[in-house]
Design a protein around this motif. Structure first.
Motif, short mmCIF file in Angstrom:
data_model
loop_
_atom_site.label_atom_id
_atom_site.label_comp_id
_atom_site.label_asym_id
_atom_site.label_seq_id
_atom_site.Cartn_x
_atom_site.Cartn_y
_atom_site.Cartn_z
N VAL A 37 0.88 -1.17 0.00
CA VAL A 37 0.00 0.00 0.00
C VAL A 37 0.92 1.22 0.00
N VAL A 38 0.75 2.08 -1.00
CA VAL A 38 1.70 3.16 -1.26
C VAL A 38 1.02 4.51 -1.13
N SER A 39 1.73 5.48 -0.57
CA SER A 39 1.24 6.86 -0.50
C SER A 39 2.40 7.80 -0.79
N GLY A 40 2.07 9.09 -0.90
CA GLY A 40 3.11 10.08 -1.14
C GLY A 40 3.32 10.43 -2.59
N GLY A 41 2.37 10.05 -3.44
CA GLY A 41 2.51 10.42 -4.85
C GLY A 41 1.65 9.57 -5.76
N HIS A 42 1.67 9.89 -7.04
CA HIS A 42 0.89 9.21 -8.06
C HIS A 42 1.77 8.11 -8.67
N VAL A 43 1.54 6.86 -8.25
CA VAL A 43 2.44 5.78 -8.61
C VAL A 43 2.48 5.54 -10.12
N ALA A 44 1.35 5.77 -10.80
CA ALA A 44 1.31 5.54 -12.24
C ALA A 44 2.22 6.49 -13.00
N SER A 45 2.69 7.54 -12.34
CA SER A 45 3.61 8.49 -12.97
C SER A 45 5.07 8.19 -12.60
N SER A 46 5.29 7.15 -11.83
CA SER A 46 6.63 6.88 -11.31
C SER A 46 7.50 6.14 -12.33
N LYS A 47 8.81 6.24 -12.13
CA LYS A 47 9.76 5.50 -12.96
C LYS A 47 9.62 3.99 -12.73
N ALA A 48 9.36 3.60 -11.49
CA ALA A 48 9.18 2.18 -11.18
C ALA A 48 8.02 1.58 -11.96
N PHE A 49 6.95 2.34 -12.11
CA PHE A 49 5.80 1.89 -12.89
C PHE A 49 6.18 1.84 -14.37
N HIS A 50 6.78 2.92 -14.86
CA HIS A 50 7.16 3.01 -16.27
C HIS A 50 8.09 1.87 -16.67
N ASP A 51 9.00 1.50 -15.77
CA ASP A 51 9.98 0.45 -16.07
C ASP A 51 9.42 -0.96 -15.88
N GLY A 52 8.18 -1.06 -15.40
CA GLY A 52 7.55 -2.36 -15.26
C GLY A 52 7.90 -3.13 -14.01
N LEU A 53 8.51 -2.44 -13.03
CA LEU A 53 8.87 -3.13 -11.79
C LEU A 53 7.65 -3.43 -10.93
N LEU A 54 6.61 -2.67 -11.15
CA LEU A 54 5.38 -2.84 -10.38
C LEU A 54 4.20 -2.46 -11.25
N THR A 55 3.02 -2.82 -10.80
CA THR A 55 1.80 -2.40 -11.46
C THR A 55 0.76 -2.08 -10.41
#
Length: 453
Positions: free
Chosen positions: A219-237
């Motif tokens: 469970v993540v807070s502190g920002g918009h995860v879909a805009s993150s580098k981790a999301f973009h790089d496919g490390l998480l969804t």
């Protein structure tokens, strides 16, 4: 919607514009993500925009009740009504913003999206609200009607939930229905470990806690995860914790080689399956719409699991006539009313009826009935929905078992062993259980030919 074509990065202006579009049929989560991507917003403005949009949709019936004495039967533009709702929401639910600031900002939005006359009208309404206050829902004598207005849920839905669960359980369930949805992610174990994802999130200043509901989840807070580098790089969804449970229930061992995802779009569970299957295993992912097949492919490409997924445009009810393959596992994450998703898609409460629920239950049974013909001996079907109504859950299961003596219902098991002391074999997850989406999971095992004979 306002006739003026206004481009603005003001989160209050964007909230009103977004709400007007959602009122015209757009989905809240999709529309919000689109707006956030199209505008240059800081994290605070993203949070305010998201809070305003979800807050107004979640409490629309309450706000309509509160606003009625001030506008009566006067016809006003839809966007002006949405603007007044955003003001009331801030007054009642956001205690850090002073009332005079709410009024001034709302009047400014009225001028931006309308004209001087609109600004004067909004000024008059807000000042009247400030002087007179909002009417107390306690005046509503009928308890179900009062609950309907207070929680902004249609009366038929509350009556149905009370009939199925009792009034006390229903009150507990819907007490949390308008809480802000949590942002949860699933680690893509094909590309990263849990620890590597934790480091990636820390590097981008997110805060997180490990999920108590699903494996490889946070469970993540502190920002918009879909805009993150981790999301973009496919490390998480991005995926709700409870939405991960059907795949956990599929028992995807190394011996499982053939999997059918019968209603796969947008691909969250398809890609989750791909993480856990053997290198030589293959998923057949179906959807009835070509554009949704493209979503599955896009999702799979970002997560680097495309080679394990064959997509096909096909109505799952036609599987027996169009596909002659037998599958070790079949997932039927069925089209449903979605009443478990009210935190995330709050608008669906306003446009669905009990007849819609019955029609969906019929469709769900048809899909289950059809794909069951393609299950290998000792194979399994996992049936899931994101609703909390028994017509689409327990009743479909009972109907399926009544027709199919060659299948047995086995206990649904999850990685975290949720609800270990429950008496029933199916798994009900209600929104107040773990602060997740509501979900239902049932697991069927096909008997061998000798066993069923």
């Amino acid at each position: 919607m306002s006739d003026k074509r206004v481009y603005s990065d003001n989160p209050r202006v964007l909230a009103v514009q977004t709400l007007a579009k959602i009122k015209n049929g757009a989905y809240s989560n999709l529309q919000l993500n689109q707006v956030i991507k199209q505008h240059h917003l800081g994290e605070a403005d993203k949070r305010l925009l998201t809070t305003l949009v979800y807050g107004v949709i979640q409490h629309r019936m309450t706000f309509e009740y509160w606003l009625l004495p001030f506008i009566g039967d006067k016809k006003i533009d839809a966007w002006v009504r949405e603007l007044l709702y955003t003001a009331i929401f801030q007054m009642k639910f956001l205690d850090k913003i002073p009332e005079h600031a709410i009024f001034n900002e709302s009047i400014e939005v009225a001028k931006i999206l309308g004209h001087v006359g609109t600004g004067k009208y909004v000024t008059a309404i807000l000042h009247n609200i400030g002087r007179q206050g909002l009417q107390d829902t306690a005046k509503i004598e009928d308890s179900i009607q009062r609950l309907s207005i207070e929680k902004s849920l249609p009366i038929w839905l509350i009556e149905e939930l009370v009939r199925q669960n009792g009034e006390q359980a229903t009150r507990a369930m819907i007490e949390t229905i308008n809480d802000a949805p949590q942002q949860s992610v699933r680690v893509n174990t094909v590309l990263a470990t849990d620890e590597e994802v934790e480091q990636a999130l820390i590097a981008e200043n997110f805060t997180f806690v490990k999920s108590h509901v699903a494996d490889h989840a946070y469970v993540v807070s502190g920002g918009h995860v879909a805009s993150s580098k981790a999301f973009h790089d496919g490390l998480l969804t991005i995926q709700d914790e409870s939405a991960m449970l059907p795949v956990e229930s599929m028992h995807l061992t190394e011996d499982v080689k053939t999997i059918l995802d019968a209603a796969a779009a947008p691909g969250g569970k398809t890609t989750q399956i791909a993480q856990y299957i053997a290198e030589d295993a293959m998923i057949t992912a179906l959807d009835i719409h070509e554009h949704k097949i493209k979503l599955i492919k896009s999702h799979a490409e970002r997560l680097h699991v495309s080679e394990k997924i064959n997509t096909r445009v096909l109505d799952a009810r036609k599987v027996p006539t169009e596909i002659d393959q037998k599958f070790d596992r079949i997932l039927v994450d069925a089209p449903c009313s979605g009443f478990g998703l009210l935190r995330r898609k709050p608008e669906i409460r306003y446009d669905k009826t009990l007849k819609d629920v019955d029609n969906l239950a019929h469709l769900q049974f048809e899909i289950l009935d059809s794909v069951s013909q393609n299950v290998a001996d000792n194979g399994m079907i996992v049936y899931s929905t994101c609703t909390i109504l028994r017509q689409e859950n327990d009743d479909v299961v009972a109907k399926f078992l009544a027709k199919h003596a060659d299948f047995e219902l086995v206990p649904t098991q999850t990685s975290k062993n949720l609800k270990p002391n429950r008496q029933e074999k199916v798994l009900h997850v209600y929104p107040n259980d773990y602060q997740t989406d509501g979900f239902f999971v049932a697991t069927f095992q096909k008997k061998t030919a000798t066993t069923s004979a």
